[in-house]
Design a protein around this motif. Structure first.
Motif, PDB file in Angstrom:
ATOM      1  N   ASP A   1       0.827  -1.215   0.000  1.00  0.00           N
ATOM      2  CA  ASP A   1       0.000   0.000   0.000  1.00  0.00           C
ATOM      3  C   ASP A   1       0.857   1.259   0.000  1.00  0.00           C
ATOM      4  N   ALA A   2       1.921   1.268   0.782  1.00  0.00           N
ATOM      5  CA  ALA A   2       2.816   2.434   0.810  1.00  0.00           C
ATOM      6  C   ALA A   2       3.508   2.615  -0.535  1.00  0.00           C
ATOM      7  N   ILE A   3       3.877   1.504  -1.175  1.00  0.00           N
ATOM      8  CA  ILE A   3       4.520   1.599  -2.482  1.00  0.00           C
ATOM      9  C   ILE A   3       3.534   2.131  -3.522  1.00  0.00           C
ATOM     10  N   ARG A   4       2.269   1.714  -3.436  1.00  0.00           N
ATOM     11  CA  ARG A   4       1.242   2.265  -4.339  1.00  0.00           C
ATOM     12  C   ARG A   4       1.096   3.775  -4.134  1.00  0.00           C
ATOM     13  N   GLU A   5       1.136   4.207  -2.863  1.00  0.00           N
ATOM     14  CA  GLU A   5       1.075   5.642  -2.577  1.00  0.00           C
ATOM     15  C   GLU A   5       2.271   6.360  -3.203  1.00  0.00           C
ATOM     16  N   ALA A   6       3.439   5.738  -3.119  1.00  0.00           N
ATOM     17  CA  ALA A   6       4.628   6.321  -3.754  1.00  0.00           C
ATOM     18  C   ALA A   6       4.429   6.405  -5.261  1.00  0.00           C
ATOM     19  N   GLY A   7       3.810   5.373  -5.842  1.00  0.00           N
ATOM     20  CA  GLY A   7       3.518   5.369  -7.276  1.00  0.00           C
ATOM     21  C   GLY A   7       2.584   6.499  -7.673  1.00  0.00           C
TER      22      GLY A   7
END
Length: 185
Positions: A40-46
């Motif tokens: 989820d955090a990586i998606r937010e970074a994306g």
């Protein structure tokens, strides 16, 4: 020579710093302690463009230089070094796919990878060769429209949690350099 950061670089760094403080730092110890992969955090970074930093703009990426990306990664790593390390790997694999992949591969994967909705790992490291690309022995032999892979990989960051594996293999004989066939469809 002027070594000052541009206004754009300062803005990138500030956005990355704010994201790192809000979405990474408060959770980093928990992720590490519990061996959690923070999709989820990586998606937010994306969503902020951090999963497509040096992918070409023509394919939907940010088109940043490696220096600009390093400024962003430096700020992200303040919050969680291991998550940032994976984001760097994802960026590298996504860049290779968008740069060298066929139109069909880009159409299928580029947008989802650059947004962080899908994640990519890079498969280079081999038992006995480590991460020395010149020493890799995994081969890929063309068989009709497909390739037959022969070899072993190890230490693939994110493997099991990612959707795409960009695998390094030799397509020529012993001592051959990088294959000339690029990514297939």
């Amino acid at each position: 020579m002027d070594f000052s950061f541009s206004e754009e670089q300062i803005a990138f760094r500030e956005t990355a710093r704010q994201f790192s403080e809000k979405a990474l730092a408060p959770f980093a110890a928990e992720w590490d302690a519990n061996s959690l992969f923070p999709k989820d955090a990586i998606r937010e970074a994306g969503a902020l463009g951090f999963c497509s930093l040096y992918c070409d703009e023509e394919h939907g990426g940010m088109g940043l230089s490696r220096l600009d990306a390093a400024l962003i990664f430096e700020q992200l790593s303040q919050g969680c070094t291991s998550t940032t390390a994976f984001i760097t790997i994802h960026n590298m694999a996504t860049w290779m796919l968008t740069r060298f992949g066929s139109d069909a591969i880009r159409a299928r994967w580029a947008a989802d990878l650059m947004s962080g909705e899908k994640l990519a790992s890079y498969c280079l490291t081999e038992p006995g060769a480590g991460s020395d690309a010149a020493s890799l022995s995994t081969s890929a032999k063309k068989d009709g429209d497909d390739y037959v892979l022969n070899g072993a990989k190890a230490f693939i960051s994110g493997a099991g949690d990612t959707d795409v594996l960009v695998l390094m293999a030799r397509t020529g004989g012993p001592g051959a350099g990088a294959g000339d066939e690029g990514f297939g469809a």
